[in-house]
Design a protein around this motif. Structure first.
Motif, PDB file in Angstrom:
ATOM      1  N   TYR A  39      97.915 -30.308  77.023  1.00 29.71           N
ATOM      2  CA  TYR A  39      96.464 -30.302  76.051  1.00 29.71           C
ATOM      3  C   TYR A  39      95.383 -30.388  77.149  1.00 29.71           C
ATOM      4  CZ  TYR A  39      94.256 -32.689  72.209  1.00 29.71           C
ATOM      5  OH  TYR A  39      93.767 -32.966  70.905  1.00 29.71           O
ATOM      6  N   LEU A  49      89.853 -35.754  70.793  1.00 29.33           N
ATOM      7  CA  LEU A  49      90.788 -36.320  69.672  1.00 29.33           C
ATOM      8  C   LEU A  49      89.642 -36.335  68.439  1.00 29.33           C
ATOM      9  CD1 LEU A  49      92.198 -39.079  71.991  1.00 29.33           C
ATOM     10  CD2 LEU A  49      93.373 -36.980  70.925  1.00 29.33           C
ATOM     11  N   THR A 217      99.266 -36.129  68.709  1.00 25.74           N
ATOM     12  CA  THR A 217      98.836 -34.665  68.858  1.00 25.74           C
ATOM     13  C   THR A 217     100.287 -33.870  69.030  1.00 25.74           C
ATOM     14  OG1 THR A 217      98.886 -34.381  71.353  1.00 25.74           O
ATOM     15  CG2 THR A 217      96.858 -35.302  69.926  1.00 25.74           C
ATOM     16  N   HIS A 218     100.326 -32.518  68.855  1.00 28.71           N
ATOM     17  CA  HIS A 218     101.356 -31.777  69.293  1.00 28.71           C
ATOM     18  C   HIS A 218     101.795 -31.846  70.601  1.00 28.71           C
ATOM     19  CE1 HIS A 218      98.217 -29.153  71.054  1.00 28.71           C
ATOM     20  NE2 HIS A 218      99.091 -28.661  71.702  1.00 28.71           N
ATOM     21  N   PHE A 256      99.102 -34.136  61.524  1.00 24.50           N
ATOM     22  CA  PHE A 256      98.212 -34.860  62.693  1.00 24.50           C
ATOM     23  C   PHE A 256      96.849 -35.198  62.425  1.00 24.50           C
ATOM     24  CE2 PHE A 256     100.991 -31.776  64.943  1.00 24.50           C
ATOM     25  CZ  PHE A 256     101.527 -32.547  65.475  1.00 24.50           C
ATOM     26  N   HIS A 258      94.476 -36.890  64.954  1.00 24.66           N
ATOM     27  CA  HIS A 258      93.832 -36.832  66.152  1.00 24.66           C
ATOM     28  C   HIS A 258      94.010 -35.441  66.482  1.00 24.66           C
ATOM     29  CE1 HIS A 258      92.712 -41.039  66.701  1.00 24.66           C
ATOM     30  NE2 HIS A 258      94.018 -41.438  66.722  1.00 24.66           N
ATOM     31  N   ASP A 259      94.634 -34.551  66.482  1.00 23.01           N
ATOM     32  CA  ASP A 259      94.747 -33.395  67.284  1.00 23.01           C
ATOM     33  C   ASP A 259      93.733 -32.423  66.822  1.00 23.01           C
ATOM     34  OD1 ASP A 259      95.938 -30.706  68.250  1.00 23.01           O
ATOM     35  OD2 ASP A 259      97.970 -31.587  68.148  1.00 23.01           O
ATOM     36  N   TYR A 261      93.511 -29.372  67.772  1.00 19.84           N
ATOM     37  CA  TYR A 261      93.971 -27.843  68.055  1.00 19.84           C
ATOM     38  C   TYR A 261      95.126 -27.501  66.943  1.00 19.84           C
ATOM     39  CZ  TYR A 261      91.705 -28.649  72.464  1.00 19.84           C
ATOM     40  OH  TYR A 261      90.813 -28.932  73.544  1.00 19.84           O
ATOM     41  N   TYR A 262      95.775 -28.368  66.476  1.00 19.26           N
ATOM     42  CA  TYR A 262      96.686 -28.174  65.374  1.00 19.26           C
ATOM     43  C   TYR A 262      96.918 -28.998  64.231  1.00 19.26           C
ATOM     44  CZ  TYR A 262      99.039 -24.496  68.505  1.00 19.26           C
ATOM     45  OH  TYR A 262      99.400 -23.656  69.215  1.00 19.26           O
TER      46      TYR A 262
END
Length: 285
Positions: A39, A49, A217-218, A256, A258-259, A261-262
């Motif tokens: 991350y 986040l 997150t991922h 998710f 908070h992620d 990116y994903y």
């Protein structure tokens, strides 16, 4: 806005704002040399986040998972400390979908920390707060609701009276588990907070598990990677292990809040990523 159709449930990620918190706190005892590979971080060791609620359209109802960082709820000092560069703009997101806050029927609160619950209420005038989703039933675990109203010496910093008192008549606490709609269930897990809950949807061979802050997150896929913010980290690890193994076996989506990116990821039985929904990046990122 990103969307994902899972059976008859349509998921849409709304704009709930963004924070930037210390990466070490978000990954607990995990060395930076390990988590930094998973991350991105900035030169202050902070990680981005999101606090983006998920709109679920299911069985003719509009539901929200959590409510964002809120609008005009934080002081300048809090914004600086929490790395808030953007606040909640749910009304604009809903407007793009030809909806308003009054069209939200149900709000599913995984827990009531400020970064999830600030969007429940809004400031009216100089000192008065009122409910944002006035027509909604609000589901939260009984344990979480009790602590929200009577926080301890640690949790008083994240459970705020202005987030619960205006909605007290809308809250429907549950004990261990509740089926909110057919196939859509909230389950009390504890871990991140004593009253923390996850959300599970299952329809035939399709479904999703929203792990909330026991897998924010991922990059938190490793079952041993718990947050320094967790009140009961061992419980977080045990619950993450149980639900991730179930999700791997069923090949459901993990979603998710908070992620950055994903939005969602799907794994096979070996825990390998087989599908994903990326978050679109915007000019303010």
């Amino acid at each position: 806005m990103e969307t994902l159709q899972i059976g008859s449930a349509k998921l849409t990620w709304l704009n709930g704002g963004v924070t930037h918190l210390d990466g070490g706190s978000m990954f607990g005892v995990v060395p930076k040399a390990l988590w930094a590979k998973k991350y991105p971080h900035n030169d202050k060791n902070q990680i981005e986040l999101r606090t983006d609620p998920i709109l679920i359209e299911l069985d003719g109802s509009n539901l929200l998972i959590d409510t964002g960082i809120g609008l005009n709820k934080l002081s300048d000092k809090q914004k600086r400390n929490f790395g808030v560069l953007e606040e909640t703009n749910i009304e604009a997101s809903l407007s793009e979908l030809e909806l308003t806050v009054n069209d939200i029927d149900i709000v599913l609160m995984t827990h009531l920390h400020y970064d999830h619950a600030n969007g429940l209420t809004k400031l009216v005038g100089e000192e008065k707060y009122e409910s944002v989703f006035k027509n909604a039933k609000i589901f939260v675990s009984q344990i979480e609701w009790n602590e929200m109203q009577q926080p301890n010496i640690r949790s008083i910093n994240t459970y705020w009276e202005k987030n619960w008192r205006p909605v007290v008549d809308q809250v429907y606490p549950f004990r261990e588990k509740i089926e909110v709609l057919p196939g859509l269930t909230m389950v009390h897990t504890g871990g991140h907070s004593e009253g923390h809950a996850i959300i599970r949807f299952r329809e035939g061979e399709q479904g999703f598990i929203h792990m909330a802050d026991i897998m924010p997150t991922h990059a938190h896929q490793n079952k041993l990677w718990a947050l320094a913010y967790d009140d009961y980290p061992v419980q977080s690890v045990l619950q993450k292990e149980y639900w991730m193994e179930a999700g791997y076996k069923e090949k459901v989506w993990f979603t998710f809040y908070h992620d950055a990116y994903y939005r969602a990821v799907r794994f096979n039985e070996a825990g390998e990523k087989i599908d994903h929904v990326e978050r679109l990046r915007y000019s303010y990122d």
